[in-house]
Design a protein around this motif. Structure first.
Motif, PDB file in Angstrom:
ATOM      1  N   THR A 101      39.328  42.390  35.548  1.00 20.47           N
ATOM      2  CA  THR A 101      40.569  41.795  35.723  1.00 20.47           C
ATOM      3  C   THR A 101      40.135  40.366  35.250  1.00 20.47           C
ATOM      4  O   THR A 101      39.291  39.609  35.924  1.00 20.47           O
ATOM      5  CB  THR A 101      41.385  41.735  36.995  1.00 20.47           C
ATOM      6  OG1 THR A 101      41.477  42.858  37.322  1.00 20.47           O
ATOM      7  CG2 THR A 101      42.343  40.988  36.826  1.00 20.47           C
ATOM      8  N   THR A 119      41.011  36.401  35.165  1.00 23.13           N
ATOM      9  CA  THR A 119      42.029  35.497  35.817  1.00 23.13           C
ATOM     10  C   THR A 119      41.990  33.860  35.339  1.00 23.13           C
ATOM     11  O   THR A 119      40.848  33.521  34.735  1.00 23.13           O
ATOM     12  CB  THR A 119      41.576  35.367  37.380  1.00 23.13           C
ATOM     13  OG1 THR A 119      40.144  35.250  37.643  1.00 23.13           O
ATOM     14  CG2 THR A 119      41.883  36.827  37.946  1.00 23.13           C
ATOM     15  N   GLU A 135      44.530  30.293  39.236  1.00 22.70           N
ATOM     16  CA  GLU A 135      44.496  31.713  40.032  1.00 22.70           C
ATOM     17  C   GLU A 135      43.244  31.912  40.831  1.00 22.70           C
ATOM     18  O   GLU A 135      43.759  32.166  42.194  1.00 22.70           O
ATOM     19  CB  GLU A 135      44.551  32.695  39.097  1.00 22.70           C
ATOM     20  CG  GLU A 135      45.972  32.900  38.331  1.00 22.70           C
ATOM     21  CD  GLU A 135      46.095  34.429  37.565  1.00 22.70           C
ATOM     22  OE1 GLU A 135      47.186  34.587  36.897  1.00 22.70           O
ATOM     23  OE2 GLU A 135      45.009  34.550  36.798  1.00 22.70           O
ATOM     24  N   ARG A 136      42.147  31.455  40.537  1.00 22.44           N
ATOM     25  CA  ARG A 136      40.984  31.616  41.298  1.00 22.44           C
ATOM     26  C   ARG A 136      40.991  30.598  42.486  1.00 22.44           C
ATOM     27  O   ARG A 136      40.567  30.877  43.616  1.00 22.44           O
ATOM     28  CB  ARG A 136      39.696  31.351  40.484  1.00 22.44           C
ATOM     29  CG  ARG A 136      39.639  32.528  39.405  1.00 22.44           C
ATOM     30  CD  ARG A 136      38.195  32.598  38.868  1.00 22.44           C
ATOM     31  NE  ARG A 136      37.951  31.779  37.899  1.00 22.44           N
ATOM     32  CZ  ARG A 136      38.347  31.587  36.629  1.00 22.44           C
ATOM     33  NH1 ARG A 136      38.834  32.561  36.196  1.00 22.44           N
ATOM     34  NH2 ARG A 136      37.895  30.465  35.728  1.00 22.44           N
ATOM     35  N   HIS A 164      40.082  40.391  42.043  1.00 19.76           N
ATOM     36  CA  HIS A 164      40.193  39.225  41.551  1.00 19.76           C
ATOM     37  C   HIS A 164      38.807  38.682  41.294  1.00 19.76           C
ATOM     38  O   HIS A 164      38.797  37.476  40.928  1.00 19.76           O
ATOM     39  CB  HIS A 164      40.678  38.209  42.755  1.00 19.76           C
ATOM     40  CG  HIS A 164      42.328  38.779  43.165  1.00 19.76           C
ATOM     41  ND1 HIS A 164      42.516  38.449  44.510  1.00 19.76           N
ATOM     42  CD2 HIS A 164      43.287  39.283  42.472  1.00 19.76           C
ATOM     43  CE1 HIS A 164      44.095  38.849  44.519  1.00 19.76           C
ATOM     44  NE2 HIS A 164      44.111  39.473  43.241  1.00 19.76           N
TER      45      HIS A 164
END
Length: 460
Positions: A22, A24, A28-29, A47
């Motif tokens: 995925t 990111t 978002e992180r 994530h």
């Protein structure tokens, strides 16, 4: 024809199945970090883009391991899968008693429940986190006696995992009655995945014999250690790795094993020894905590997969690729000026966070700062091995660890060279921003093994 070797590192396998990663954004992180209390263990795996948190149980099993799973027999007692497993273990580690457990820390718990206790002292080259915790949980003290070069990130000693023989001799001369066993960790994980030489192991054995003490191996990365012996120790270059492993095990009285490392398993481990009485006591504890002695908390299919993994891990083509591909990452970081522990270890590259972020004091947790930044910048999950992991003492006080490291542990047979090239690129960006990294403070923590579940916040 020119027979000179090629320089390209080629994986001695081809990809049979794949799973998606995925992607990111940095924003978002940042959200994921806040939700996780800035603890990378608390991130959700989906994530994470490149997961270098650990090489424990995170590798890819082979076609033949998956085929072996189909042979798994799930009988509660006396499963044939147990005997397949035991035969594979004894092919490399010919101990009389082989006791399966669900993972290595269970072996440590059982062993030190039997051998530990208040007032006891267990010397090791360097205890890893769960080993130390299980020694101390019994009431005993865990003492690290690695050579001085093993505490120096830039020393070029070929066997920085070696036990300090003079220090071991002095400890036994002063407190022999308090020492139930001597341990050696191969390779030395806390010290940068550094190997232990055969010469040093023979020296430890000789001292143990003079004082009547059993020698136990924490042998999670035995094959990598044997490969380094073959490559670096005089007179060993023509030997088969399996023979070196058998000599290593022949110097010991027993071992603990997390089979999630070199034995190529996603779960599993064992405790082995030659002492009949101790084995009986350990089996009694096993039945209380893990399961019957012929499965020990594992399914029959797990035992079959581990047996096959033990055959695969000592293959020279695999080990050559494994060690060389890890060095590829380390050497690239050195060229970029990113400070790393050298020589490069077998299963991981260790960034020297103290050198990379010298503006942060040990109690501002520079390793944690670097590890958080690696994830924020590029979605790479790593592991702090410094004052967060080892700073808290058994009496509740805190002191700086001897080194502030960030471990980039490479799962076995999982990532390709392009993944590692991406890691190198992210580390280059990390080095550029390192002078501005904030320190961290702990906002909540458990009484033991705090690095797994503590929460942090950045110091602004």
């Amino acid at each position: 024809m020119d027979d000179a070797p090629f320089t390209t590192i080629i994986e001695p396998f081809r990809i049979h199945s794949v799973e998606p990663l995925t992607m990111t954004t940095r924003a978002e992180r940042q959200d994921h970090l806040r939700t996780a209390g800035y603890n990378l263990f608390q991130l959700r795996a989906q994530h994470v883009l490149i997961d270098l948190l650990t090489d424990s149980g995170t590798g890819a099993m082979s076609r033949d391991q998956w085929a072996a799973i189909q042979h798994g027999d799930e009988s509660y007692a006396g499963s044939p899968s147990y005997y397949v497993f035991v035969d594979a273990v004894r092919e490399l580690f010919p101990f009389e008693h082989v006791i399966p457990v669900h993972q290595g820390r269970a072996a440590e718990k059982i062993l030190f429940s039997a051998l530990g206790g208040a007032g006891k002292v267990v010397p090791n080259n360097t205890h890893f986190d769960t080993t130390r915790a299980n020694v101390e949980a019994s009431g005993a003290s865990a003492v690290d006696l690695v050579i001085a070069e093993g505490r120096d990130p830039v020393s070029d000693h070929p066997f920085k995992g070696n036990m300090d023989l003079a220090a071991l001799e002095a400890l036994l001369a002063a407190r022999a009655d308090d020492v139930p066993c001597v341990m050696v960790t191969i390779t030395n994980n806390s010290g940068g995945g550094q190997p232990v030489s055969l010469e040093n192991l023979r020296g430890v054995r000789e001292i143990c014999d003079r004082y009547g003490k059993p020698l136990y191996l924490d042998a999670c990365r035995f094959a990598e250690n044997a490969w380094f012996i073959r490559e670096r120790e005089e007179g060993q270059g023509d030997r088969d790795v399996s023979d070196i492993v058998r000599e290593i095990s022949g110097l010991a009285d027993g071992m603990t094993m997390s089979a999630k490392k070199d034995p190529m398993g996603n779960i599993g481990g064992w405790l082995a020894m030659n002492d009949d009485d101790l084995a009986q006591r350990c089996r009694n504890t096993l039945i209380l905590t893990e399961g019957f002695p012929t499965y020990g908390g594992l399914a029959g299919r797990d035992l079959e997969a581990l047996a096959q993994g033990l055959r695969e891990v000592v293959q020279h083509d695999y080990l050559r690729y494994r060690i060389r591909s890890t060095a590829y990452l380390g050497e690239a970081l050195v060229k970029l000026g990113v400070p790393v522990l050298t020589p490069i270890g077998g299963h991981a590259v260790y960034i020297d966070a103290r050198a990379l972020a010298p503006h942060l004091s040990p109690l501002e947790y520079p390793g944690q700062a670097v590890a958080v930044a690696l994830y924020e910048l590029g979605g790479i999950r790593s592991c702090e091995i410094g004052t967060v992991m080892f700073g808290r003492q058994a009496d509740g006080t805190e002191q700086p660890a001897s080194m502030e490291l960030v471990r980039l542990a490479i799962p076995r047979r999982t990532y390709t060279q392009s993944h590692i090239d991406y890691v190198i690129e992210v580390c280059e960006r990390l080095a550029a921003v390192a002078p501005s990294l904030p320190g961290y403070r702990i906002t909540s923590e458990p009484p033991v093994l705090r690095h797994f579940t503590a929460s942090f916040e950045p110091l602004r």
